[in-house]
Design a protein around this motif. Structure first.
Motif, PDB file in Angstrom:
ATOM      1  N   LYS A 193      15.157  11.366 -10.275  1.00  0.00           N
ATOM      2  CA  LYS A 193      14.034  10.840 -11.046  1.00  0.00           C
ATOM      3  C   LYS A 193      13.989   9.323 -10.917  1.00  0.00           C
ATOM      4  CE  LYS A 193      10.746  11.956 -14.088  1.00  0.00           C
ATOM      5  NZ  LYS A 193       9.704  12.969 -13.800  1.00  0.00           N
ATOM      6  N   LYS A 194      12.803   8.781 -10.708  1.00  0.00           N
ATOM      7  CA  LYS A 194      12.628   7.317 -10.645  1.00  0.00           C
ATOM      8  C   LYS A 194      12.388   6.812 -12.067  1.00  0.00           C
ATOM      9  CE  LYS A 194      11.754   3.509  -8.095  1.00  0.00           C
ATOM     10  NZ  LYS A 194      10.725   3.483  -7.054  1.00  0.00           N
ATOM     11  N   ILE A 195      13.343   6.061 -12.594  1.00  0.00           N
ATOM     12  CA  ILE A 195      13.250   5.632 -13.992  1.00  0.00           C
ATOM     13  C   ILE A 195      12.941   4.145 -14.142  1.00  0.00           C
ATOM     14  CG2 ILE A 195      14.718   7.489 -14.857  1.00  0.00           C
ATOM     15  CD1 ILE A 195      17.056   5.530 -14.898  1.00  0.00           C
ATOM     16  N   GLY A 214      16.896   4.906  -9.701  1.00  0.00           N
ATOM     17  CA  GLY A 214      16.830   6.353  -9.882  1.00  0.00           C
ATOM     18  C   GLY A 214      17.956   6.909 -10.731  1.00  0.00           C
ATOM     19  N   LYS A 215      17.821   8.168 -11.053  1.00  0.00           N
ATOM     20  CA  LYS A 215      18.846   8.895 -11.791  1.00  0.00           C
ATOM     21  C   LYS A 215      18.804  10.350 -11.341  1.00  0.00           C
ATOM     22  CE  LYS A 215      20.292  10.194 -16.474  1.00  0.00           C
ATOM     23  NZ  LYS A 215      19.962  10.113 -17.932  1.00  0.00           N
ATOM     24  N   ILE A 216      19.978  10.912 -11.019  1.00  0.00           N
ATOM     25  CA  ILE A 216      20.005  12.317 -10.601  1.00  0.00           C
ATOM     26  C   ILE A 216      19.562  13.191 -11.767  1.00  0.00           C
ATOM     27  CG2 ILE A 216      21.453  14.240  -9.863  1.00  0.00           C
ATOM     28  CD1 ILE A 216      23.134  12.250  -8.278  1.00  0.00           C
ATOM     29  N   GLU A 217      18.498  13.953 -11.525  1.00  0.00           N
ATOM     30  CA  GLU A 217      17.928  14.805 -12.562  1.00  0.00           C
ATOM     31  C   GLU A 217      18.427  16.243 -12.450  1.00  0.00           C
ATOM     32  OE1 GLU A 217      13.577  15.168 -14.502  1.00  0.00           O
ATOM     33  OE2 GLU A 217      13.635  15.584 -12.350  1.00  0.00           O
ATOM     34  N   ASP A 218      18.613  16.697 -11.212  1.00  0.00           N
ATOM     35  CA  ASP A 218      19.002  18.101 -11.042  1.00  0.00           C
ATOM     36  C   ASP A 218      19.664  18.298  -9.685  1.00  0.00           C
ATOM     37  OD1 ASP A 218      19.062  20.802 -11.997  1.00  0.00           O
ATOM     38  OD2 ASP A 218      17.523  21.277 -10.528  1.00  0.00           O
ATOM     39  N   ILE A 219      20.658  19.175  -9.639  1.00  0.00           N
ATOM     40  CA  ILE A 219      21.284  19.616  -8.388  1.00  0.00           C
ATOM     41  C   ILE A 219      21.230  21.130  -8.381  1.00  0.00           C
ATOM     42  CG2 ILE A 219      23.369  19.646  -6.981  1.00  0.00           C
ATOM     43  CD1 ILE A 219      24.222  17.058  -8.436  1.00  0.00           C
ATOM     44  N   GLU A 252       0.807  -1.227   0.000  1.00  0.00           N
ATOM     45  CA  GLU A 252       0.000   0.000   0.000  1.00  0.00           C
ATOM     46  C   GLU A 252       0.838   1.274   0.000  1.00  0.00           C
ATOM     47  OE1 GLU A 252      -0.488  -1.602   4.324  1.00  0.00           O
ATOM     48  OE2 GLU A 252       0.150  -2.365   2.365  1.00  0.00           O
ATOM     49  N   TYR A 253       2.149   1.140   0.235  1.00  0.00           N
ATOM     50  CA  TYR A 253       3.036   2.308   0.228  1.00  0.00           C
ATOM     51  C   TYR A 253       4.145   2.216  -0.814  1.00  0.00           C
ATOM     52  CZ  TYR A 253       0.805   3.207   4.728  1.00  0.00           C
ATOM     53  OH  TYR A 253      -0.124   3.439   5.712  1.00  0.00           O
ATOM     54  N   ARG A 254       4.536   1.029  -1.173  1.00  0.00           N
ATOM     55  CA  ARG A 254       5.678   0.884  -2.088  1.00  0.00           C
ATOM     56  C   ARG A 254       5.337   1.396  -3.487  1.00  0.00           C
ATOM     57  NH1 ARG A 254      10.427  -1.844  -1.652  1.00  0.00           N
ATOM     58  NH2 ARG A 254      11.495  -2.438  -3.580  1.00  0.00           N
ATOM     59  N   GLU A 255       6.144   2.316  -3.965  1.00  0.00           N
ATOM     60  CA  GLU A 255       6.004   2.903  -5.300  1.00  0.00           C
ATOM     61  C   GLU A 255       4.585   3.434  -5.538  1.00  0.00           C
ATOM     62  OE1 GLU A 255       7.683  -0.194  -7.868  1.00  0.00           O
ATOM     63  OE2 GLU A 255       9.643   0.773  -7.635  1.00  0.00           O
ATOM     64  N   GLN A 256       4.055   4.107  -4.503  1.00  0.00           N
ATOM     65  CA  GLN A 256       2.696   4.645  -4.574  1.00  0.00           C
ATOM     66  C   GLN A 256       2.665   6.178  -4.612  1.00  0.00           C
ATOM     67  OE1 GLN A 256      -0.175   2.704  -4.879  1.00  0.00           O
ATOM     68  NE2 GLN A 256       1.433   1.170  -5.222  1.00  0.00           N
ATOM     69  N   PHE A 257       3.813   6.852  -4.534  1.00  0.00           N
ATOM     70  CA  PHE A 257       3.838   8.306  -4.400  1.00  0.00           C
ATOM     71  C   PHE A 257       4.505   8.967  -5.601  1.00  0.00           C
ATOM     72  CE2 PHE A 257       3.528   6.544  -0.181  1.00  0.00           C
ATOM     73  CZ  PHE A 257       2.586   7.363   0.443  1.00  0.00           C
ATOM     74  N   ASP A 258       3.986  10.144  -5.955  1.00  0.00           N
ATOM     75  CA  ASP A 258       4.614  10.939  -7.012  1.00  0.00           C
ATOM     76  C   ASP A 258       5.961  11.479  -6.554  1.00  0.00           C
ATOM     77  OD1 ASP A 258       2.394  10.806  -8.893  1.00  0.00           O
ATOM     78  OD2 ASP A 258       1.326  12.105  -7.482  1.00  0.00           O
ATOM     79  N   TYR A 259       6.037  11.826  -5.261  1.00  0.00           N
ATOM     80  CA  TYR A 259       7.264  12.397  -4.709  1.00  0.00           C
ATOM     81  C   TYR A 259       7.499  11.860  -3.302  1.00  0.00           C
ATOM     82  CZ  TYR A 259       6.417  15.928  -8.329  1.00  0.00           C
ATOM     83  OH  TYR A 259       6.172  16.560  -9.521  1.00  0.00           O
ATOM     84  N   SER A 260       8.766  11.656  -2.973  1.00  0.00           N
ATOM     85  CA  SER A 260       9.175  11.517  -1.581  1.00  0.00           C
ATOM     86  C   SER A 260      10.180  12.628  -1.313  1.00  0.00           C
ATOM     87  CB  SER A 260       9.796  10.141  -1.296  1.00  0.00           C
ATOM     88  OG  SER A 260      11.022   9.983  -1.998  1.00  0.00           O
ATOM     89  N   ILE A 284      13.557   6.353  -2.019  1.00  0.00           N
ATOM     90  CA  ILE A 284      13.241   6.016  -3.412  1.00  0.00           C
ATOM     91  C   ILE A 284      12.215   4.881  -3.530  1.00  0.00           C
ATOM     92  CG2 ILE A 284      14.216   5.081  -5.559  1.00  0.00           C
ATOM     93  CD1 ILE A 284      16.674   6.803  -5.086  1.00  0.00           C
ATOM     94  N   PRO A 285      12.248   3.845  -2.645  1.00  0.00           N
ATOM     95  CA  PRO A 285      11.251   2.775  -2.799  1.00  0.00           C
ATOM     96  C   PRO A 285       9.797   3.239  -2.690  1.00  0.00           C
ATOM     97  CG  PRO A 285      13.084   2.008  -1.468  1.00  0.00           C
ATOM     98  CD  PRO A 285      13.277   3.488  -1.642  1.00  0.00           C
ATOM     99  N   PHE A 286       9.542   4.383  -2.072  1.00  0.00           N
ATOM    100  CA  PHE A 286       8.175   4.895  -1.970  1.00  0.00           C
ATOM    101  C   PHE A 286       7.675   5.504  -3.289  1.00  0.00           C
ATOM    102  CE2 PHE A 286       9.309   5.209   2.608  1.00  0.00           C
ATOM    103  CZ  PHE A 286       8.203   4.576   3.159  1.00  0.00           C
ATOM    104  N   VAL A 287       8.597   5.855  -4.191  1.00  0.00           N
ATOM    105  CA  VAL A 287       8.255   6.645  -5.374  1.00  0.00           C
ATOM    106  C   VAL A 287       7.882   5.758  -6.552  1.00  0.00           C
ATOM    107  CG1 VAL A 287       9.094   8.404  -6.987  1.00  0.00           C
ATOM    108  CG2 VAL A 287       9.834   8.457  -4.588  1.00  0.00           C
ATOM    109  N   LYS A 288       6.801   6.109  -7.215  1.00  0.00           N
ATOM    110  CA  LYS A 288       6.386   5.382  -8.422  1.00  0.00           C
ATOM    111  C   LYS A 288       7.320   5.742  -9.580  1.00  0.00           C
ATOM    112  CE  LYS A 288       2.289   7.268  -8.284  1.00  0.00           C
ATOM    113  NZ  LYS A 288       0.889   7.740  -8.579  1.00  0.00           N
ATOM    114  N   VAL A 289       7.439   4.867 -10.555  1.00  0.00           N
ATOM    115  CA  VAL A 289       8.253   5.146 -11.741  1.00  0.00           C
ATOM    116  C   VAL A 289       7.707   6.399 -12.429  1.00  0.00           C
ATOM    117  CG1 VAL A 289       8.986   4.302 -13.997  1.00  0.00           C
ATOM    118  CG2 VAL A 289       8.906   2.733 -12.048  1.00  0.00           C
ATOM    119  N   GLY A 290       8.601   7.327 -12.726  1.00  0.00           N
ATOM    120  CA  GLY A 290       8.209   8.612 -13.283  1.00  0.00           C
ATOM    121  C   GLY A 290       8.133   9.709 -12.244  1.00  0.00           C
TER     122      GLY A 290
END
Length: 234
Positions: free
Chosen positions: A213-215, A192-197, A137-145, A161-167
């Motif tokens: 970003k979760k890819i 994941g992949k670092i998108e911005d610093i 119910e929590y794994r990969e269910q969120f747009d953002y962590s 990162i495990p909380f975040v859905k792909v995308g």
């Protein structure tokens, strides 16, 4: 409690953020309750009104300036403590669907009372990230962590990162000395992949926001248990 509305508006404006009268009033309630509750439960070392405004509220709000949080997004604040950065985000962006996670029940009790006072809806999780992120119910269910925490990027990535859905994205709010390379391997292993610093100034202090970003899906073996995480970074 807080500096008056005009002064607070000017402080927010210096960081490129607009403050409405309604949001100011909620922040003032937040500050008063934080200081009052802090007398019996240690929530923060920052209790002077201007410092609360700048180092807690505006610092948290800067996430909205530097990260494009989509409308109606789901966000989980991992190790939220006294509600930073997520409750200031919710005050400024009521559309965000918020979940607050902390391992200490006394902090969760504070957050529940605070949200009642602010008329804010949030979901609350009392527990450890490494346990709850394995639950369907929590794994990969969120747009953002997000996390505003002292742990290194490798550890935070494994917890968040495990909380975040792909995308979706994991957002880490750090100081300028954070060694990003120390977390690169963990981020890749976790999907994941670092998108911005983003490096920026908060008045006279330097800050850094790292957006991951979760890819791809996080392998089921992560996160490891707390003893394994502490023993060796990914």
């Amino acid at each position: 409690m807080l500096p008056d509305f005009e002064i607070s508006c000017e402080k927010f404006s210096q960081c490129g953020i607009e403050l409405s009268r309604e949001a100011y009033e909620k922040f003032d309630i937040y500050a008063k309750f934080l200081v009052e509750y802090n007398k019996k439960v240690n929530l923060t070392a920052i209790t002077e009104p201007t410092e609360i405004l700048c180092k807690h509220f505006i610092d948290s709000a800067c996430l909205l300036k530097y990260v494009d949080i989509k409308p109606e997004s789901t966000l989980i604040d991992v190790g939220t403590g006294a509600g930073f950065p997520s409750i200031p985000l919710k005050i400024l962006r009521p559309d965000i669907k918020l979940t607050l996670l902390d391992s200490l029940n006394k902090r969760i009790d504070f957050l529940k009372q605070l949200c009642d006072k602010l008329d804010i809806h949030a979901d609350f999780i009392h527990g450890r990230a490494e346990d709850f992120s394995k639950m369907p119910e929590y794994r990969e269910q969120f747009d953002y962590s997000c996390a505003r925490a002292v742990a290194n990027l490798s550890t935070l990535s494994e917890l968040c990162i495990p909380f975040v859905k792909v995308g979706g994205s994991f957002i880490s709010m750090k100081g300028p000395s954070e060694d990003v390379s120390r977390g690169t391997n963990a981020i890749e292993l976790l999907g994941g992949k670092i998108e911005d610093i983003t490096d920026y100034s908060l008045f006279d202090e330097q800050r850094r926001i790292i957006t991951v970003k979760k890819i791809s899906q996080t392998p089921i073996k992560y996160p490891r248990n707390s003893a394994q995480i502490k023993k060796k970074e990914l």
